[in-house]
Design a protein around this motif. Structure first.
Motif, PDB file in Angstrom:
ATOM      1  N   LEU A 180       5.655   5.521   5.213  1.00 57.76           N
ATOM      2  CA  LEU A 180       4.781   6.544   5.781  1.00 57.76           C
ATOM      3  C   LEU A 180       5.587   7.698   6.363  1.00 57.76           C
ATOM      4  CD1 LEU A 180       1.997   7.593   6.588  1.00 57.76           C
ATOM      5  CD2 LEU A 180       2.113   6.149   8.635  1.00 57.76           C
ATOM      6  N   ASP A 181       6.604   7.395   7.156  1.00 53.23           N
ATOM      7  CA  ASP A 181       7.428   8.452   7.748  1.00 53.23           C
ATOM      8  C   ASP A 181       8.097   9.300   6.672  1.00 53.23           C
ATOM      9  OD1 ASP A 181       6.792   7.750  10.325  1.00 53.23           O
ATOM     10  OD2 ASP A 181       8.614   6.590  10.677  1.00 53.23           O
ATOM     11  N   SER A 182       8.556   8.664   5.605  1.00 52.34           N
ATOM     12  CA  SER A 182       9.239   9.415   4.552  1.00 52.34           C
ATOM     13  C   SER A 182       8.267  10.311   3.784  1.00 52.34           C
ATOM     14  CB  SER A 182       9.972   8.466   3.599  1.00 52.34           C
ATOM     15  OG  SER A 182       9.076   7.676   2.838  1.00 52.34           O
TER      16      SER A 182
ATOM     17  N   GLN B 156       0.495   1.184   7.913  1.00 53.52           N
ATOM     18  CA  GLN B 156       1.941   1.068   7.715  1.00 53.52           C
ATOM     19  C   GLN B 156       2.494  -0.179   8.387  1.00 53.52           C
ATOM     20  OE1 GLN B 156       4.743   3.051   6.083  1.00 53.52           O
ATOM     21  NE2 GLN B 156       5.314   0.940   6.536  1.00 53.52           N
ATOM     22  N   GLN B 157       2.023  -0.483   9.600  1.00 54.98           N
ATOM     23  CA  GLN B 157       2.486  -1.682  10.301  1.00 54.98           C
ATOM     24  C   GLN B 157       2.177  -2.937   9.502  1.00 54.98           C
ATOM     25  OE1 GLN B 157       0.556  -1.414  14.099  1.00 54.98           O
ATOM     26  NE2 GLN B 157       1.864   0.250  14.830  1.00 54.98           N
ATOM     27  N   LYS B 158       0.987  -2.986   8.943  1.00 53.50           N
ATOM     28  CA  LYS B 158       0.598  -4.129   8.113  1.00 53.50           C
ATOM     29  C   LYS B 158       1.491  -4.231   6.882  1.00 53.50           C
ATOM     30  CE  LYS B 158      -3.113  -6.314   9.748  1.00 53.50           C
ATOM     31  NZ  LYS B 158      -3.146  -7.786   9.908  1.00 53.50           N
TER      32      LYS B 158
ATOM     33  N   THR C 163       9.709  -0.016   2.165  1.00 54.78           N
ATOM     34  CA  THR C 163       8.358  -0.030   2.733  1.00 54.78           C
ATOM     35  C   THR C 163       8.300   0.351   4.213  1.00 54.78           C
ATOM     36  OG1 THR C 163       7.372  -1.533   1.107  1.00 54.78           O
ATOM     37  CG2 THR C 163       6.400  -1.531   3.296  1.00 54.78           C
ATOM     38  N   PRO C 164       9.140  -0.208   5.100  1.00 51.15           N
ATOM     39  CA  PRO C 164       9.001   0.131   6.524  1.00 51.15           C
ATOM     40  C   PRO C 164       9.104   1.626   6.833  1.00 51.15           C
ATOM     41  CG  PRO C 164      10.286  -1.862   6.296  1.00 51.15           C
ATOM     42  CD  PRO C 164      10.099  -1.316   4.909  1.00 51.15           C
TER      43      PRO C 164
END
Length: 310
Positions: free
Chosen positions: A200-202, A241-243, A196-197
């Motif tokens: 978004l970047d992936s 993404q932070q959430k 998960t962390p």
């Protein structure tokens, strides 16, 4: 091999009755829940499914049930390697493929011991490939019994066979993910990130989809991320993404028991019974899970995400 559709692929949990039998009625509801939440594929008979606690017959029954219930609406994949003699593993891959799955998934840590090197892993992968005809295959860096990550070189060699269409990546680091993505670029080798962390970047880097354990709590959020990562305002998606990253840390508490508990709280008619050894949520953790539910509700409201009702 035809490329799999991208998007969110949940790693399915398995509902059990109090006597330990698979709860097929609850599984019916769970499958529809995943699909209503926007899932574009399903990974049945995986670690979250308690696959190591199932017999071979149950693994086949579970997979066939999911395949029949889905009835072609989305691709279904299932694990087909559980250690031991490579010839028997190849035989079980054939048997698993007969259930109607889109591909049969190979577990990297089921082909070698923890102290054995990647050259031996590559050799044994080649043996399985040569002894499984034209069956579409996947590969999964399962963290149990130990995690064995694939190198970009091995992924490239698997891609070159034209047989592999699914990879579940557990690198959890963009510095590892990017060269692996480059290794399969331009092929039909679907790349799905389990972390998960880095989700978004992936996605922005070019992975085909995501397949994290937190998707068993609120699949709607991950479907939204896959559909909107390149459409929404970058600041809004960064906050989203932070959430997700903060919430992901909570979902790891007593998982997968906590996922069943959370789904039950959401209204699914499934118990929290488990085959694997587990601890239950104590009072403090229940309060944390209730806070997780509130965070989920808030994100749905802020981003206009329709919550699946059951």
């Amino acid at each position: 091999m035809e490329k799999l559709p991208g998007g969110f692929y949940p790693v399915m949990v398995t509902p059990f009755k109090s006597n330990g039998d698979i709860d097929w009625t609850a599984l019916d509801q769970l499958i529809e829940f995943y699909l209503d939440a926007g899932s574009t594929g399903l990974f049945a008979n995986c670690l979250s499914s308690e696959m190591y606690q199932l017999s071979n017959e149950e693994r086949l029954q579970l997979t066939k049930y999911v395949v029949d219930k889905v009835n072609g609406r989305v691709p279904v994949m299932s694990t087909g390697t559980f250690g031991g003699d490579l010839g028997k593993q190849a035989e079980f891959i054939h048997t698993m493929y007969d259930t109607g799955v889109h591909c049969v998934v190979i577990i990297t840590s089921q082909l070698i011991n923890e102290e054995e090197d990647n050259n031996l892993l590559k050799s044994r992968l080649e043996t399985l490939i040569s002894s499984t005809g034209n069956i579409p295959l996947g590969v999964y860096e399962c963290p149990s019994p130990f995690k064995r990550l694939l190198t970009p070189e091995i992924l490239k060699s698997l891609s070159a066979t034209g047989r592999f269409i699914y990879h579940k990546d557990t690198s959890c680091d963009m510095d590892d993910i990017i060269p692996k993505l480059e290794a399969v670029k331009g092929s039909n080798f679907g790349f799905f990130n389990a972390n998960t962390p880095t989700a978004l970047d992936s996605l922005r880097a070019g992975v085909d989809g995501i397949s994290p354990i937190s998707g068993n709590f609120y699949p709607e959020l991950y479907s939204y991320l896959c559909e909107n990562f390149d459409k929404e305002d970058k600041g809004r998606m960064a906050y989203f993404q932070q959430k997700l990253s903060l919430m992901d840390a909570v979902t790891r508490i007593c998982y997968p028991f906590s996922a069943k508990w959370f789904l039950q709280k959401r209204g699914l008619k499934m118990g929290t019974d488990m085959r694997m050894n587990h601890t239950k949520l104590h009072s403090e953790e229940i309060r944390i899970m209730e806070s997780l539910e509130s965070e989920f509700e808030e994100l749905c409201g802020v981003y206009g995400i329709e919550k699946v009702t059951v």
